[in-house]
Write a protein that holds these residues in place. Structure first.
Motif: not given
Length: 549
Positions: A338-339, A280-282, A336, A351, A284-288
């Motif tokens: 960024e990965v 599900e994650l890569a 928030d 992150v 560049g992804d932005i996560i909380k």
């Protein structure tokens, strides 16, 4: 081995059991009256004008006082005679009464499930006597004792036993330690098979919590849940999540039969969240995330699925002077990020917070251009110049761009914290570097000289250097002029030396390039003579004029 020895000697379990019951039948329970007390014994009348005695210790209380007095009736057991006197015991009588009550309690129950605990107090050829905390006396045959070599090694030990048989006629209770141990071994094999072969998830009870993990009882077997096997987040303090006596689900991950050591895991009972992350994650992804822990080198953030990511102090912001993450973050704060790196195999997730912020260099580039004058603060000093912060970026003010004096260094002129005005000389977009200057904001020595001098003026100076093409004359501090050898005779050039005084007429005064040129005037040659010579010799004068160009 014990059972085999007993069978070979002709003494089997049934024989010993019958012998124990026969002995119990000889021990007659009766009631006697205390008729006298000596220093050591209580004299007991058991009727028919027969008197026996019991040690005072049998009727002594914990504080040392006697429980009974002369005339009191007490239960006793008579077990034969010593000479003409009956052998009596109040302790055995009390035990018989306790046994009777226990037998009544066990009546109708499954004896295989009945267990008692007591202390081994004596040993005889037939077996062991065990005394429970509430005063019952139990008989354990040798074959049921499960000792290693010397039967006397059990004396004084606390043991748990199973009830084999009770006899209400003589208040006797026969027990076995071997039966429980055999059952425990069978159960242990069964549990280990479920854990190790069948890979089952089982329930266990936390017995003890330590700094390095928890000891968990799974069906009578103790296993260790190391603190690294509690959560996929990594090592955690077990005391912060669990308490002793709590029931949990575990799974076996290792067993060392040589050391009889069982390793358990809580996280192995759960689905691996890293597999979900892998899908599900890569980068560049932005996560909380939620800040779960703060160290001096960075912060750990909780993704909410038993996985933690690492936020290094260098990824907190674009500024370089962050001393501790606590300046920016606090535990429990939701942010928030960024990965920037994800490695499920290595269980690593990094992150960044600063990558979601405007880049200071880009902000600077959009606000300023080369040639702008700005104010900044000196942040550090080196041998080659000074770093000056302008907003959120730093530029370099090199020594040669800071002052017209080539020998002057920034570290001798400024101090950290000084606010100074500088000019933006260059903005290097590719390398994200900014070059600053300061000397262009002040008049150069040549500009100051030009304010009071012009072409045609006669000036005097000192020879500072002699080159193949000419000499450099120091007119004043920071102002040098060039006089070429071709403007002098060979004899004059040969006689020149550093430090000599020279006079010359300014033929070039260029403040942009910083160049000044002179034609020679000897120190003993007056201005009138120079003019006269020019008038007499027009050709020479014209030549001189041409040399001014």
């Amino acid at each position: 081995m014990q059972m085999q020895e007993e069978l070979e000697s002709g003494v089997d379990f049934e024989t010993m059991l019958n012998e124990s019951f026969a002995q119990a039948e000889q021990d007659e329970l009766t009631e006697g009256t205390i008729v006298a007390l000596t220093d050591e014994y209580a004299i007991i009348d058991v009727g028919q004008k027969i008197e026996g005695r019991i040690p005072l210790d049998e009727i002594r209380q914990v504080d040392g006082t006697l429980r009974y007095k002369i005339g009191d009736k007490i239960p006793v057991v008579q077990s034969g005679y010593s000479g003409d006197y009956p052998v009596l015991s109040h302790r055995k009588a009390v035990a018989r009464q306790k046994n009777r009550a226990l037998i009544d309690e066990l009546e109708g129950k499954n004896l295989d499930e009945a267990t008692l605990r007591g202390k081994v107090v004596s040993y005889s050829r037939g077996g062991f006597t065990i005394q429970t905390a509430d005063g019952c006396e139990l008989f354990m045959p040798r074959s049921q004792a499960a000792y290693r070599e010397n039967p006397k090694e059990l004396i004084g030990k606390e043991v748990t036993v199973s009830v084999i048989k009770t006899d209400k006629s003589n208040d006797s209770i026969v027990v076995s330690r071997k039966r429980l141990l055999d059952a425990k071994r069978r159960n242990r094999k069964k549990i280990l098979k479920r854990l190790l072969e069948d890979k089952e998830i089982v329930k266990g009870v936390i017995k003890k919590i330590t700094s390095y993990g928890m000891f968990v009882d799974v069906g009578g077997i103790d296993g260790l849940v190391h603190y690294s096997e509690i959560s996929y987040k990594g090592p955690v303090n077990p005391a912060s999540l669990y308490k002793e006596g709590e029931e949990i689900e575990v799974k076996a991950i290792d067993y060392d039969p040589a050391k009889n050591r069982l390793s358990l895991s809580i996280k192995a009972t759960m689905e691996d969240p890293w597999e979900e992350i892998r899908k599900e994650l890569a980068a560049g992804d932005i996560i909380k995330v939620v800040v779960s822990n703060i160290e001096n080198y960075g912060a750990f953030v909780d993704l909410g699925n038993d996985i933690e990511g690492f936020l290094h102090i260098s990824e907190l912001g674009w500024q370089k002077n962050i001393k501790h993450p606590k300046e920016i973050l606090k535990i429990g704060e939701e942010i928030d990020v960024e990965v920037i790196e994800i490695n499920p195999d290595a269980r690593r997730l990094r992150v960044s917070l600063k990558r979601l912020m405007p880049k200071p260099f880009e902000e600077f580039r959009s606000k300023y251009k080369e040639g702008d004058r700005v104010k900044g603060v000196v942040t550090s000093l080196t041998d080659f110049g000074a770093f000056v912060r302008i907003g959120q970026v730093e530029g370099l003010l090199h020594n040669e761009d800071a002052s017209w004096n080539k020998n002057e260094k920034c570290k001798n002129t400024f101090k950290v914290g000084d606010e100074i005005e500088v000019e933006i000389l260059k903005i290097d977009t590719e390398k994200e570097k900014i070059s600053l200057g300061r000397k262009n904001l002040i008049q150069s020595p040549i500009q100051q000289f030009a304010a009071s001098h012009k072409v045609g003026d006669v000036v005097e100076g000192t020879i500072r250097d002699i080159k193949e093409f000419g000499i450099f004359v120091r007119i004043q501090e920071g102002v040098d002029a060039l006089m070429r050898h071709r403007d002098l005779s060979a004899e004059q050039v040969a006689e020149l030396k550093i430090g000599d005084k020279m006079q010359g007429e300014i033929t070039l005064l260029d403040t942009a390039s910083g160049k000044i040129r002179l034609t020679p005037r000897l120190a003993n040659q007056g201005a009138s003579e120079f003019v006269e010579e020019a008038a007499i010799n027009p050709l020479k004068s014209a030549l001189k004029e041409s040399l001014k160009i």
